[in-house]
Design a protein around this motif. Sequence first.
Motif, PDB file in Angstrom:
ATOM      1  N   LYS A 117       0.676  -1.335   0.028  1.00  0.00           N
ATOM      2  CA  LYS A 117       0.166   0.148   0.117  1.00  0.00           C
ATOM      3  C   LYS A 117       0.990   1.343  -0.002  1.00  0.00           C
ATOM      4  O   LYS A 117       1.655   1.315   0.967  1.00  0.00           O
ATOM      5  N   ASP A 118       0.409   2.292  -1.039  1.00  0.00           N
ATOM      6  CA  ASP A 118       1.003   3.779  -0.478  1.00  0.00           C
ATOM      7  C   ASP A 118       2.105   4.079   0.276  1.00  0.00           C
ATOM      8  O   ASP A 118       2.772   4.491   0.908  1.00  0.00           O
ATOM      9  N   GLY A 119       0.529   4.385   0.938  1.00  0.00           N
ATOM     10  CA  GLY A 119       0.420   4.959   2.292  1.00  0.00           C
ATOM     11  C   GLY A 119       1.040   4.601   3.350  1.00  0.00           C
ATOM     12  O   GLY A 119       2.258   4.992   4.470  1.00  0.00           O
ATOM     13  N   LYS A 120       1.116   2.906   3.008  1.00  0.00           N
ATOM     14  CA  LYS A 120       2.338   2.420   3.804  1.00  0.00           C
ATOM     15  C   LYS A 120       4.178   2.215   4.227  1.00  0.00           C
ATOM     16  O   LYS A 120       4.978   2.914   4.919  1.00  0.00           O
ATOM     17  N   VAL A 121       4.016   2.215   2.527  1.00  0.00           N
ATOM     18  CA  VAL A 121       5.742   3.423   1.890  1.00  0.00           C
ATOM     19  C   VAL A 121       6.003   4.184   1.909  1.00  0.00           C
ATOM     20  O   VAL A 121       6.847   4.722   2.376  1.00  0.00           O
ATOM     21  N   THR A 122       5.381   5.315   1.517  1.00  0.00           N
ATOM     22  CA  THR A 122       5.049   6.798   2.302  1.00  0.00           C
ATOM     23  C   THR A 122       5.148   7.030   3.778  1.00  0.00           C
ATOM     24  O   THR A 122       6.538   7.942   3.846  1.00  0.00           O
ATOM     25  N   GLN A 123       4.620   6.805   4.996  1.00  0.00           N
ATOM     26  CA  GLN A 123       5.037   6.469   6.032  1.00  0.00           C
ATOM     27  C   GLN A 123       6.346   5.900   6.265  1.00  0.00           C
ATOM     28  O   GLN A 123       7.702   6.771   6.930  1.00  0.00           O
ATOM     29  N   TRP A 124       6.918   5.211   5.207  1.00  0.00           N
ATOM     30  CA  TRP A 124       8.065   3.732   5.992  1.00  0.00           C
ATOM     31  C   TRP A 124       9.012   5.682   5.845  1.00  0.00           C
ATOM     32  O   TRP A 124      10.491   5.123   6.111  1.00  0.00           O
ATOM     33  N   LEU A 125       9.028   5.970   4.346  1.00  0.00           N
ATOM     34  CA  LEU A 125       9.784   6.796   3.503  1.00  0.00           C
ATOM     35  C   LEU A 125      10.279   8.472   4.189  1.00  0.00           C
ATOM     36  O   LEU A 125      11.532   8.143   4.532  1.00  0.00           O
ATOM     37  N   ALA A 126       9.053   8.095   4.897  1.00  0.00           N
ATOM     38  CA  ALA A 126       9.060   9.494   6.147  1.00  0.00           C
ATOM     39  C   ALA A 126       9.837   8.839   7.292  1.00  0.00           C
ATOM     40  O   ALA A 126      10.704  10.146   7.546  1.00  0.00           O
ATOM     41  N   GLU A 127       9.724   8.251   7.612  1.00  0.00           N
ATOM     42  CA  GLU A 127      10.201   7.520   8.869  1.00  0.00           C
ATOM     43  C   GLU A 127      12.117   7.423   8.685  1.00  0.00           C
ATOM     44  O   GLU A 127      12.344   7.804   9.379  1.00  0.00           O
ATOM     45  N   ARG A 128      12.335   6.909   7.601  1.00  0.00           N
ATOM     46  CA  ARG A 128      13.565   6.348   7.274  1.00  0.00           C
ATOM     47  C   ARG A 128      14.325   7.557   7.063  1.00  0.00           C
ATOM     48  O   ARG A 128      15.791   8.376   7.532  1.00  0.00           O
ATOM     49  N   ALA A 129      13.666   8.558   6.491  1.00  0.00           N
ATOM     50  CA  ALA A 129      14.075   9.852   6.533  1.00  0.00           C
ATOM     51  C   ALA A 129      14.168  10.445   7.546  1.00  0.00           C
ATOM     52  O   ALA A 129      15.724  11.087   7.790  1.00  0.00           O
ATOM     53  N   HIS A 130      13.694  10.535   8.453  1.00  0.00           N
ATOM     54  CA  HIS A 130      14.221  10.972   9.482  1.00  0.00           C
ATOM     55  C   HIS A 130      15.517  10.824  10.400  1.00  0.00           C
ATOM     56  O   HIS A 130      15.571  11.229  11.167  1.00  0.00           O
ATOM     57  N   GLU A 131      15.138   8.786  10.222  1.00  0.00           N
ATOM     58  CA  GLU A 131      16.666   8.678  10.541  1.00  0.00           C
ATOM     59  C   GLU A 131      17.939   9.221  10.191  1.00  0.00           C
ATOM     60  O   GLU A 131      19.027   9.155  11.352  1.00  0.00           O
ATOM     61  N   VAL A 132      17.838   9.572   9.390  1.00  0.00           N
ATOM     62  CA  VAL A 132      19.287  10.675   9.060  1.00  0.00           C
ATOM     63  C   VAL A 132      19.347  11.180   8.605  1.00  0.00           C
ATOM     64  O   VAL A 132      20.090  12.284   8.083  1.00  0.00           O
ATOM     65  N   GLY A 133      18.348  12.225   8.994  1.00  0.00           N
ATOM     66  CA  GLY A 133      18.195  13.947  10.088  1.00  0.00           C
ATOM     67  C   GLY A 133      17.248  14.547   8.639  1.00  0.00           C
ATOM     68  O   GLY A 133      17.364  15.934   8.609  1.00  0.00           O
ATOM     69  N   LEU A 134      16.935  14.044   7.429  1.00  0.00           N
ATOM     70  CA  LEU A 134      15.573  14.999   6.917  1.00  0.00           C
ATOM     71  C   LEU A 134      14.604  15.266   7.504  1.00  0.00           C
ATOM     72  O   LEU A 134      14.240  13.984   8.101  1.00  0.00           O
ATOM     73  N   ARG A 135      14.179  16.496   7.841  1.00  0.00           N
ATOM     74  CA  ARG A 135      12.915  17.178   7.560  1.00  0.00           C
ATOM     75  C   ARG A 135      11.851  17.196   6.524  1.00  0.00           C
ATOM     76  O   ARG A 135      12.097  18.174   6.422  1.00  0.00           O
ATOM     77  N   PRO A 136      12.113  16.056   5.266  1.00  0.00           N
ATOM     78  CA  PRO A 136      10.625  16.500   4.045  1.00  0.00           C
ATOM     79  C   PRO A 136       9.830  18.076   4.564  1.00  0.00           C
ATOM     80  O   PRO A 136       8.739  16.844   5.758  1.00  0.00           O
ATOM     81  N   VAL A 137       9.180  18.367   3.479  1.00  0.00           N
ATOM     82  CA  VAL A 137       7.396  19.193   3.439  1.00  0.00           C
ATOM     83  C   VAL A 137       6.833  18.180   3.098  1.00  0.00           C
ATOM     84  O   VAL A 137       5.385  18.678   3.914  1.00  0.00           O
ATOM     85  N   ASP A 138       7.129  16.976   2.648  1.00  0.00           N
ATOM     86  CA  ASP A 138       6.268  16.362   1.855  1.00  0.00           C
ATOM     87  C   ASP A 138       7.233  14.784   1.387  1.00  0.00           C
ATOM     88  O   ASP A 138       7.816  14.895   0.954  1.00  0.00           O
ATOM     89  N   VAL A 139       6.320  13.736   1.459  1.00  0.00           N
ATOM     90  CA  VAL A 139       6.809  12.859   0.152  1.00  0.00           C
ATOM     91  C   VAL A 139       5.856  12.319  -0.693  1.00  0.00           C
ATOM     92  O   VAL A 139       4.695  12.196  -0.076  1.00  0.00           O
ATOM     93  N   LEU A 140       6.302  11.712  -1.626  1.00  0.00           N
ATOM     94  CA  LEU A 140       5.540  11.057  -1.997  1.00  0.00           C
ATOM     95  C   LEU A 140       5.694  10.340  -3.502  1.00  0.00           C
ATOM     96  O   LEU A 140       7.398   9.811  -3.725  1.00  0.00           O
ATOM     97  N   LEU A 141       5.080   9.102  -4.105  1.00  0.00           N
ATOM     98  CA  LEU A 141       6.262   8.174  -4.958  1.00  0.00           C
ATOM     99  C   LEU A 141       5.549   8.326  -5.842  1.00  0.00           C
ATOM    100  O   LEU A 141       4.662   8.714  -6.507  1.00  0.00           O
ATOM    101  N   THR A 142       6.517   7.752  -6.864  1.00  0.00           N
ATOM    102  CA  THR A 142       6.109   8.095  -8.243  1.00  0.00           C
ATOM    103  C   THR A 142       6.762   6.197  -9.098  1.00  0.00           C
ATOM    104  O   THR A 142       7.669   6.317  -8.253  1.00  0.00           O
ATOM    105  N   SER A 143       6.300   6.838 -10.164  1.00  0.00           N
ATOM    106  CA  SER A 143       7.804   5.900 -11.033  1.00  0.00           C
ATOM    107  C   SER A 143       8.063   6.699 -12.315  1.00  0.00           C
ATOM    108  O   SER A 143       6.761   6.958 -13.192  1.00  0.00           O
ATOM    109  N   ALA A 144       8.901   7.003 -12.669  1.00  0.00           N
ATOM    110  CA  ALA A 144       9.600   7.901 -13.817  1.00  0.00           C
ATOM    111  C   ALA A 144       8.823   6.784 -15.111  1.00  0.00           C
ATOM    112  O   ALA A 144       8.463   7.248 -15.981  1.00  0.00           O
ATOM    113  N   GLN A 145       9.307   5.355 -14.824  1.00  0.00           N
ATOM    114  CA  GLN A 145       9.691   4.932 -16.435  1.00  0.00           C
ATOM    115  C   GLN A 145       7.556   4.679 -16.584  1.00  0.00           C
ATOM    116  O   GLN A 145       7.712   4.469 -17.685  1.00  0.00           O
TER     117      GLN A 145
END
Length: 368
Positions: A117-145
């Motif tokens: 589910k997108d929501g789970k991945v988005t939350q997971w990405l936000a948590e990982r970003a916080h762990e490395v000191g990033l505080r994103p204003v938003d998180v978005l999932l894409t597929s460029a391909q």
Amino acid sequence: MEELYCIGCGALIQTEEKEGVGYTPQSALEKGLETGQVYCQRCFRLRHYNEISDVNISDDEFQILLHSVGESDALVVNVIDIFDFNGSVIPGLPRFVSGNDVLLVGNKKDILPKSVKDGKVTQWLAERAHEVGLRPVDVLLTSAQNKYAIKDLINKIEHYRKGRDVYVVGVTNVGKSTLINAIIQEITGDKDVITTSRFPGTTLDKIEIPLDDGSYIYDTPGIIHRHQMAHYLSAKQLKFASPRKEIKPKTYQLNPEQTLFLAGLGRFDFIAGEKQGFTAFFDNELKLHRTKLEGATEFYQKHAGSLLVPPTNTELEAFPDLVRHEFTITEKTDVVFSGLGWIRINGVAKIAAWAPKGVSVVTRKAII
């Protein structure tokens, strides 16, 4: 003559030095000027023949380019490979961006199984970003391909940039330039303006894409991350570290003291614990091979390049030795081979993961 830049990689065009960055033959330059599409020879070959030629740019030059991001008032779009979060984090990015807003974009959503589910991945990405000191204003999932969520991305960029320039940053091989191509195509209808490939380091200098209000989107070079598997693979082998299709997980029932070889690129040892299923998330073509833990090292030495491919025999001499990393697992956990994939462990287990020297192996809370 005014300076011309390759619209594929951003390098300064020159016709004198064949081995140098930005070289294009005079005849090709004249043709390009007629059509308004000037490419260096390297980009031309990459686009039309899928040939790559190495260009040496030092880490220092990448650092200087990244510093220019921090010195400007801009929105930073940080593109991350969902399939390889740890391998696609830019070391020290929070320091470089100097308080600029960061929009975190998780690319290659199409690679994850559809059940995620997108929501789970988005939350997971936000948590990982916080762990490395990033505080994103938003998180978005894409597929460029697959051009997934490109309109959403454009809307979010417009919302958060507030009239400022936009810098798109990412390590090599995360699909950053493909994403910008998709944005350009969505806005203007022009296809494949920027050179894209699976090969690390395709963009040579920042590429400026003008916006209607006089601001720019800058595509910066992929920052070299030495822990990525891609840096240890040949052009032919890169497909195993850059899946193009949805991953089909494979579950293996292993007894203690059994080993799973990830072709010749890695190894997973189940040392102790109850018999259980281990689920492998790798490119669908990567051949996995189960064997006994006892004698596994000798098995690798004997069969790497034949039964365990890649690497092939001719490349084996240059391929780094596998390094052992031991973990004791107590909850549902992913063991990640940076840039290659991961194995999910469901129960209590003592395991060892082997990866080429220089490639990181990390554990994380299971994403699936």
